[in-house]
Design an enzyme around this catalytic site. Structure first.
Site, PDB file in Angstrom:
ATOM      1  N   GLU A 182      -9.585  11.855  26.890  1.00 41.15           N
ATOM      2  CA  GLU A 182     -11.629  12.638  26.521  1.00 41.15           C
ATOM      3  C   GLU A 182     -12.239  11.581  25.740  1.00 41.15           C
ATOM      4  O   GLU A 182     -12.193  10.978  24.790  1.00 41.15           O
ATOM      5  CB  GLU A 182     -11.514  14.249  26.126  1.00 41.15           C
ATOM      6  N   HIS A 185     -14.232  20.522  26.650  1.00 42.84           N
ATOM      7  CA  HIS A 185     -13.753  20.757  24.683  1.00 42.84           C
ATOM      8  C   HIS A 185     -14.381  21.492  24.085  1.00 42.84           C
ATOM      9  O   HIS A 185     -14.841  21.131  22.786  1.00 42.84           O
ATOM     10  CB  HIS A 185     -13.261  19.528  24.221  1.00 42.84           C
TER      11      HIS A 185
HETATM   12  P1  NAD Z   1       0.314  28.874  19.581  1.00 39.09           P
HETATM   13  O1  NAD Z   1       1.664  28.016  18.805  1.00 39.09           O
HETATM   14  O2  NAD Z   1      -0.016  29.854  18.752  1.00 39.09           O
HETATM   15  O3  NAD Z   1       0.958  29.833  21.031  1.00 39.09           O
HETATM   16  C1  NAD Z   1       1.729  28.454  21.916  1.00 39.09           C
HETATM   17  C2  NAD Z   1       2.715  29.568  22.625  1.00 39.09           C
HETATM   18  O4  NAD Z   1       3.025  28.235  23.723  1.00 39.09           O
HETATM   19  C3  NAD Z   1       4.099  29.952  21.721  1.00 39.09           C
HETATM   20  O5  NAD Z   1       3.691  30.788  21.804  1.00 39.09           O
HETATM   21  C4  NAD Z   1       5.092  29.016  22.823  1.00 39.09           C
HETATM   22  O6  NAD Z   1       6.176  29.834  22.172  1.00 39.09           O
HETATM   23  C5  NAD Z   1       4.214  28.944  24.077  1.00 39.09           C
HETATM   24  N1  NAD Z   1       4.813  27.805  24.654  1.00 39.09           N
HETATM   25  C6  NAD Z   1       5.650  26.634  24.284  1.00 39.09           C
HETATM   26  N2  NAD Z   1       6.359  25.587  24.932  1.00 39.09           N
HETATM   27  C7  NAD Z   1       6.040  26.165  26.104  1.00 39.09           C
HETATM   28  C8  NAD Z   1       6.466  26.198  27.317  1.00 39.09           C
HETATM   29  N3  NAD Z   1       7.616  25.353  27.679  1.00 39.09           N
HETATM   30  N4  NAD Z   1       6.734  27.263  28.002  1.00 39.09           N
HETATM   31  C9  NAD Z   1       5.969  28.298  28.464  1.00 39.09           C
HETATM   32  N5  NAD Z   1       4.972  28.684  26.899  1.00 39.09           N
HETATM   33  C10 NAD Z   1       5.417  27.256  25.271  1.00 39.09           C
HETATM   34  O7  NAD Z   1      -1.168  27.941  19.727  1.00 39.09           O
HETATM   35  P2  NAD Z   1      -2.164  28.406  20.436  1.00 39.09           P
HETATM   36  O8  NAD Z   1      -3.425  28.731  18.531  1.00 39.09           O
HETATM   37  O9  NAD Z   1      -2.348  29.845  20.667  1.00 39.09           O
HETATM   38  O10 NAD Z   1      -2.925  27.190  21.232  1.00 39.09           O
HETATM   39  C11 NAD Z   1      -2.563  26.982  22.509  1.00 39.09           C
HETATM   40  C12 NAD Z   1      -3.318  25.617  22.805  1.00 39.09           C
HETATM   41  O11 NAD Z   1      -4.189  25.751  22.820  1.00 39.09           O
HETATM   42  C13 NAD Z   1      -3.260  24.635  22.374  1.00 39.09           C
HETATM   43  O12 NAD Z   1      -2.363  23.370  23.249  1.00 39.09           O
HETATM   44  C14 NAD Z   1      -3.761  23.935  21.609  1.00 39.09           C
HETATM   45  O13 NAD Z   1      -4.271  22.548  21.231  1.00 39.09           O
HETATM   46  C15 NAD Z   1      -5.140  24.481  22.434  1.00 39.09           C
HETATM   47  N6  NAD Z   1      -6.354  24.902  21.789  1.00 39.09           N
HETATM   48  C16 NAD Z   1      -7.465  24.124  21.948  1.00 39.09           C
HETATM   49  C17 NAD Z   1      -8.878  24.261  21.716  1.00 39.09           C
HETATM   50  C18 NAD Z   1      -9.665  24.124  22.890  1.00 39.09           C
HETATM   51  O14 NAD Z   1     -10.897  23.556  22.081  1.00 39.09           O
HETATM   52  N7  NAD Z   1     -10.224  23.907  24.059  1.00 39.09           N
HETATM   53  C19 NAD Z   1      -8.759  24.771  20.827  1.00 39.09           C
HETATM   54  C20 NAD Z   1      -7.905  25.678  19.708  1.00 39.09           C
HETATM   55  C21 NAD Z   1      -6.114  25.457  20.352  1.00 39.09           C
END
Ligand code: NAD
Length: 536
Positions: free
Chosen positions: A263, A282
């Site tokens: 990015e 993003h």
């Molecule tokens: P979270 O930790 O609440 O949820 C992640 C989930 O993924 C968990 O329930 C976990 O059990 C599951 N998981 C982990 N490994 C796995 C696998 N191999 N297979 C299936 N499930 C699996 O996280 P969140 O707050 O929901 O965030 C999710 C993603 O979104 C993160 O990568 C975060 O960095 C990203 N995010 C992006 C932005 C953006 O600006 N685009 C903003 C916030 C978060």
């Protein structure tokens, strides 16, 4: 003592104001600093709070001799050298929850935008056209949404998808059946099973070794024809080359990417011109509300870490006790003190090389065994190694690096509530020290080896073993008095009349080696150990 906090990367002012309002915190707010300047200045600060623009490298952390906390106003900590921070005992705090809704809302905005071709339609209007037939769209209703990762964001997406009349299925092996049921989401047993029935596949998992490249050529090939793929999680979870191929060959209806392997992607990156691909830079967390939420969340947690030693929000402290840190504090103190007492007594018996630390906790503390084990490791190591950077974050790693085996188990033998026991072993010797920390009362040590005692482990504890004969308590009391040592509590325990006895004597201030020798010289005193408790 005042702490200095450096705030970089334009963190929302609402959170910064919370820090600045604390008389004991001195806050310096600066824009994103060039690497060299940050390196020059970081040594002055106890905490740094920023967004993703500032890289917290191993080099920076090593130069940050006073640093205790790194705060990230957001979720991702890819920009932080976590292992180095953990080894140095620096807490990393992020704000994982504040931008959940922002991402979930963007998901629907972007998917509907893609399915109704809104960006192209809007562009055509701007260029003076009125093309209706060309922009035939698709609806969400009746489609199957496949969510990978049913965590915070995945759950919010699922909840909103029901309102659109979608069928929701998810793959997340780490989430319980109960949670799936509560969210009214069908569970897919495998990723392949999810993929085979999904019209819109969306990823909400962290980027880990397990999820890197999770959706590649094979997975894209197994999706039903004309599906949509959305990645708003982290770049690298969907293989960009494979996605590009699938889009170019019209295998997919379209895709949405908010995140990228690198990015920003280069200006001439082939993704930028791929067909049916909606790209956003993003923007997931880019709402005023989300920025305010994450700023408030992280600043409050950094404040509590610095001023209240509350590390419950730290990513690199053993997790598990979030939300109940204040009530857990007593139990952690007992674990730490019990380890310190066991170590000191064993050392006086000639056993210094501890090989095993076994923690046992009552069932009500089982969920917090991680932080309790960390606390016990602190108690074991304080006074043994350089303690400046020894803390709950690195104690377990430091103990294991010294070859000490750590274990934890749940037991009902310590009573039903708030019971903690630390057993240390090395060579042929072993000693278990137990205590309890009932809610709202002072933590107590209740057993040393087989001797039942009841003493508040504060300042200095003298542990004496002696023959159970008349007069010992009087002689010990008199001797301590003549050495100017004030007794706060004196607890005498014995196993059988006339056998060996143990005294746990809590005293104010320090006890010198001379006093210890004088105690050992008293008739019938067999051993004398001094445990000087360090600050809580
Ligand atoms: P979270 O930790 O609440 O949820 C992640 C989930 O993924 C968990 O329930 C976990 O059990 C599951 N998981 C982990 N490994 C796995 C696998 N191999 N297979 C299936 N499930 C699996 O996280 P969140 O707050 O929901 O965030 C999710 C993603 O979104 C993160 O990568 C975060 O960095 C990203 N995010 C992006 C932005 C953006 O600006 N685009 C903003 C916030 C978060």
């Amino acid at each position: 003592m005042t702490y200095r906090v450096l705030v970089t990367d334009e963190v929302d002012p609402e959170g910064v104001a919370l820090l600045a309002a604390e008389p004991l915190l001195q806050v310096d707010e600066v824009p994103t600093l060039p690497k060299d300047e940050l390196l020059r200045r970081i040594g002055d600060y106890d905490a740094i709070v920023g967004r993703s623009a500032t890289r917290i490298s191993a080099e920076l952390l090593n130069a940050a001799t006073k640093l205790k906390v790194v705060g990230r106003a957001g979720v991702g900590v890819d920009n932080v050298a976590i292992d180095t921070a953990t080894a140095l005992g620096i807490a990393i705090i992020n704000a994982p929850a504040g931008n959940t809704v922002a991402v979930a809302e963007l998901f629907f905005g972007a998917v509907i935008g893609l399915l109704r071709q809104l960006p192209t339609a809007a562009e055509s209007m701007r260029s003076g056209r009125w093309d209706r037939a060309q922009f035939m769209g698709r609806e969400l209703k009746g489609k199957t949404l496949g969510i990978v990762g049913l965590g915070r964001i995945g759950s919010e997406v699922a909840t909103r998808a029901h309102a659109f009349g979608m069928s929701v299925v998810a793959y997340d092996p780490y989430i319980s059946d109960e949670r799936f049921t509560a969210l009214r989401v069908r569970r897919a047993a495998t990723l392949d099973a999810l993929i085979s029935e999904t019209n819109i596949l969306t990823l909400h998992v962290p980027l880990t070794d397990e999820t890197r490249g999770l959706i590649g050529k094979r997975e894209l090939g197994r999706l039903p024809a004309r599906s949509v793929v959305v990645n708003m999680a982290r770049g690298g979870i969907v293989d960009e080359d494979a996605l590009l191929q699938a889009l170019t060959h019209n295998q997919l209806r379209g895709a949405v990417l908010d995140v990228f392997t690198t990015e920003p992607p280069t200006a001439d990156h082939p993704l930028r011109t791929a067909p049916n691909l909606l790209l956003t830079p993003h923007l997931g967390a880019n709402t005023v509300e989300a920025q305010r939420n994450v700023s408030r969340d992280v600043c409050l947690a950094v404040r509590d870490a610095l001023l209240r030693n509350d590390l419950s929000r730290s990513l690199n402290v053993a997790a598990g006790a979030t939300g109940e840190w204040p009530t857990l504090h007593g139990a952690m103190l007992v674990a730490r003190r019990a380890a310190a007492v066991a170590r000191a007594v064993l050392a006086d018996q000639g056993m210094r090389a501890v090989r095993k630390l076994a923690l046992r906790v009552s069932p009500d503390l089982a969920h917090a065994s991680g932080p309790l084990l960390s606390a016990a490791a602190v108690g074991l190591l304080e006074g043994v190694i350089e303690t400046e950077r020894l803390n709950l974050i690195n104690a377990r790693a430091l103990a294991e690096a010294r070859g000490i085996e750590l274990s934890v188990a749940e037991t009902t033998e310590l009573g039903a509530t708030r019971g903690v026991e630390v057993a240390l072993a090395g060579g042929m010797q072993q000693l278990a020290v137990a205590g309890t920390a009932p809610d709202g009362s002072t933590p107590r040590l209740t057993r040393i080896g087989s001797f039942h005692i009841d003493v508040n482990p504060r300042q200095t504890l003298l542990i004496l073993t002696n023959h159970d004969v008349p007069g010992v308590i009087g002689r010990v009391g008199t001797l301590l008095g003549t050495h100017g040592v004030n007794i706060a509590e004196y607890h005498q325990a014995r196993l059988a009349q006339g056998g060996d006895a143990l005294a746990a004597v809590s005293v104010d201030g320090a006890v010198t080696e001379d006093t210890r020798k004088a105690l050992l010289a008293l008739p019938d005193v067999l051993t004398a150990s001094i445990v000087l408790f360090r600050d809580e």
